[in-house]
Write a protein that holds these residues in place. Structure first.
Motif, PDB file in Angstrom:
ATOM      1  N   CYS A  22       0.811  -1.213   0.000  1.00  0.00           N
ATOM      2  CA  CYS A  22       0.000   0.000   0.000  1.00  0.00           C
ATOM      3  C   CYS A  22       0.845   1.263   0.000  1.00  0.00           C
ATOM      4  O   CYS A  22       1.589   1.529   0.954  1.00  0.00           O
ATOM      5  CB  CYS A  22      -0.901   0.039   1.242  1.00  0.00           C
ATOM      6  SG  CYS A  22      -1.828  -1.469   1.564  1.00  0.00           S
ATOM      7  N   THR A  26      -6.467   6.283  -1.302  1.00  0.00           N
ATOM      8  CA  THR A  26      -7.545   5.384  -0.906  1.00  0.00           C
ATOM      9  C   THR A  26      -7.617   4.097  -1.720  1.00  0.00           C
ATOM     10  O   THR A  26      -8.345   3.174  -1.348  1.00  0.00           O
ATOM     11  CB  THR A  26      -8.902   6.109  -1.035  1.00  0.00           C
ATOM     12  OG1 THR A  26      -9.090   6.501  -2.413  1.00  0.00           O
ATOM     13  CG2 THR A  26      -8.950   7.351  -0.150  1.00  0.00           C
ATOM     14  N   LEU A  29      -7.010   0.425  -0.046  1.00  0.00           N
ATOM     15  CA  LEU A  29      -8.116  -0.112   0.739  1.00  0.00           C
ATOM     16  C   LEU A  29      -9.263  -0.570  -0.159  1.00  0.00           C
ATOM     17  O   LEU A  29      -9.902  -1.597   0.108  1.00  0.00           O
ATOM     18  CB  LEU A  29      -8.606   0.931   1.745  1.00  0.00           C
ATOM     19  CG  LEU A  29      -9.533   0.414   2.846  1.00  0.00           C
ATOM     20  CD1 LEU A  29      -8.853  -0.683   3.651  1.00  0.00           C
ATOM     21  CD2 LEU A  29      -9.968   1.549   3.758  1.00  0.00           C
ATOM     22  N   ILE A  53      -3.953   4.775   5.050  1.00  0.00           N
ATOM     23  CA  ILE A  53      -5.289   4.195   5.148  1.00  0.00           C
ATOM     24  C   ILE A  53      -5.518   3.651   6.553  1.00  0.00           C
ATOM     25  O   ILE A  53      -4.566   3.306   7.246  1.00  0.00           O
ATOM     26  CB  ILE A  53      -5.489   3.058   4.115  1.00  0.00           C
ATOM     27  CG1 ILE A  53      -4.409   1.975   4.293  1.00  0.00           C
ATOM     28  CG2 ILE A  53      -5.505   3.593   2.711  1.00  0.00           C
ATOM     29  CD1 ILE A  53      -4.635   0.753   3.437  1.00  0.00           C
ATOM     30  N   ALA A 269     -11.697   4.639  -7.266  1.00  0.00           N
ATOM     31  CA  ALA A 269     -11.932   3.961  -5.989  1.00  0.00           C
ATOM     32  C   ALA A 269     -13.412   3.917  -5.637  1.00  0.00           C
ATOM     33  O   ALA A 269     -13.912   2.926  -5.118  1.00  0.00           O
ATOM     34  CB  ALA A 269     -11.140   4.631  -4.871  1.00  0.00           C
ATOM     35  N   ASP A 270     -14.143   5.004  -5.912  1.00  0.00           N
ATOM     36  CA  ASP A 270     -15.555   5.099  -5.517  1.00  0.00           C
ATOM     37  C   ASP A 270     -16.297   5.875  -6.600  1.00  0.00           C
ATOM     38  O   ASP A 270     -16.298   7.111  -6.602  1.00  0.00           O
ATOM     39  CB  ASP A 270     -15.661   5.801  -4.159  1.00  0.00           C
ATOM     40  CG  ASP A 270     -17.066   5.787  -3.584  1.00  0.00           C
ATOM     41  OD1 ASP A 270     -18.028   5.675  -4.360  1.00  0.00           O
ATOM     42  OD2 ASP A 270     -17.204   5.912  -2.355  1.00  0.00           O
TER      43      ASP A 270
END
Length: 296
Positions: A22, A26, A29, A53, A269-270
């Motif tokens: 990592c 973000t 994660l 994170i 990511a989102d």
């Protein structure tokens, strides 16, 4: 009666735990959560000084830059053969790294890795992991749901003029990609006003905002587009472009009309948060169909 194991669970067990190394941001994660939802055991290896994170509830081992011997031992101790590298890690000065013995024996190779662009560096890192017996996977292979979908994502659609700007940007990135310069640029009224280099996308957008402030860019607000594509020939396991809420906010401050990135070639990511931020800022988000020869 003996319980049955699904083929997917059996395959995951045979491959062992997935290691997610990592960096910052973000995305690590998001990848770890997607792998866990798919039934994969996951161990996080946050890079000290970069990863940011939350780690609660995750098995994890902090790893310093420059200690590959220690990382190998920890990966094997946790039964990890499959490895994903994801997140931001900036180049650091050699004199600031505390090498372990394994990495010290590789110093000539490390110096060679650092002489060149990001693609050269990352491909060299990949070879080191593979030679040590690990299998590198792309974040998109572990978590295909984080890939950018095609077409218009939010409430705002690009105009005909903005689609023209996007095509100018796409063509320019196709030409410059093999030079390993950057993955993004900004086009306004068919004119390239900025290209991403070592500073990254967010700082490039901050530069656009500053150029507006001092009067070097005089076009009205809500003009132009940020365009991002993978570089030709890059190893997508290691360096896919990414898009997040911070970039949308930066594009809004820079006075752009929207963002266009390659569908299937950029990770998000989102998606819901991205669309929400774009709609609130009045920007378009558009997934470009990749050229036929690069579709996978």
């Amino acid at each position: 009666m003996a319980s049955r194991t699904s083929p997917e669970a059996a395959a995951h067990a045979e491959r062992g735990a997935l290691a997610v190394i990592c960096g910052g941001g973000t995305f690590p994660l998001a990848v770890a959560e997607a792998a866990r939802r798919a039934g994969r055991e996951v161990v996080l290896f946050p890079v000290r000084g970069f990863a940011d994170i939350p780690l609660e509830g995750w098995p994890h081992v902090w790893v310093p830059i420059g200690q590959f011997g220690r990382l190998k031992r920890e990966l094997r101790r946790h039964g990890c053969r499959d490895v994903v590298l994801i997140g931001n890690v900036l180049r650091v000065r050699i004199r600031d790294i505390r090498f372990d013995w394994t990495t010290l024996t590789m110093l000539p190779r490390v110096f060679s890795m650092l002489r060149g662009g990001d693609d050269h560096l990352l491909k060299s890192v990949a070879r080191i992991f593979e030679e040590a017996g690990f299998r590198l996977l792309g974040a998109h292979e572990v978590a295909p749901e984080i890939l950018m979908p095609p077409g218009q994502l939010g409430a705002v659609a690009p105009t005909e003029g903005e689609l023209g700007d996007i095509e100018v940007g796409r063509h320019a990135l196709t030409v410059t990609g093999p030079l390993d310069i950057g993955q993004g640029l900004v086009v306004m009224s068919r004119h390239i006003v900025a290209m991403e280099a070592a500073e990254g996308t967010d700082l490039m957008l901050a530069r656009i905002a500053e150029l507006r402030r001092i009067g070097r860019i005089t076009r009205p607000a809500r003009c132009g587009a940020l365009v991002k594509l993978p570089k030709a020939g890059q190893d997508r396991r290691l360096d896919m472009p990414s898009l997040g809420v911070r970039t949308v906010e930066g594009a809004a401050r820079a006075g752009l009309a929207g963002i266009a990135v390659e569908a299937g070639g950029v990770i998000v990511a989102d998606v819901a948060a991205l669309v929400r931020a774009a709609d609130e800022a009045g920007l378009f988000i558009y997934g470009l169909e990749p050229p036929t020869e690069t579709k996978r």
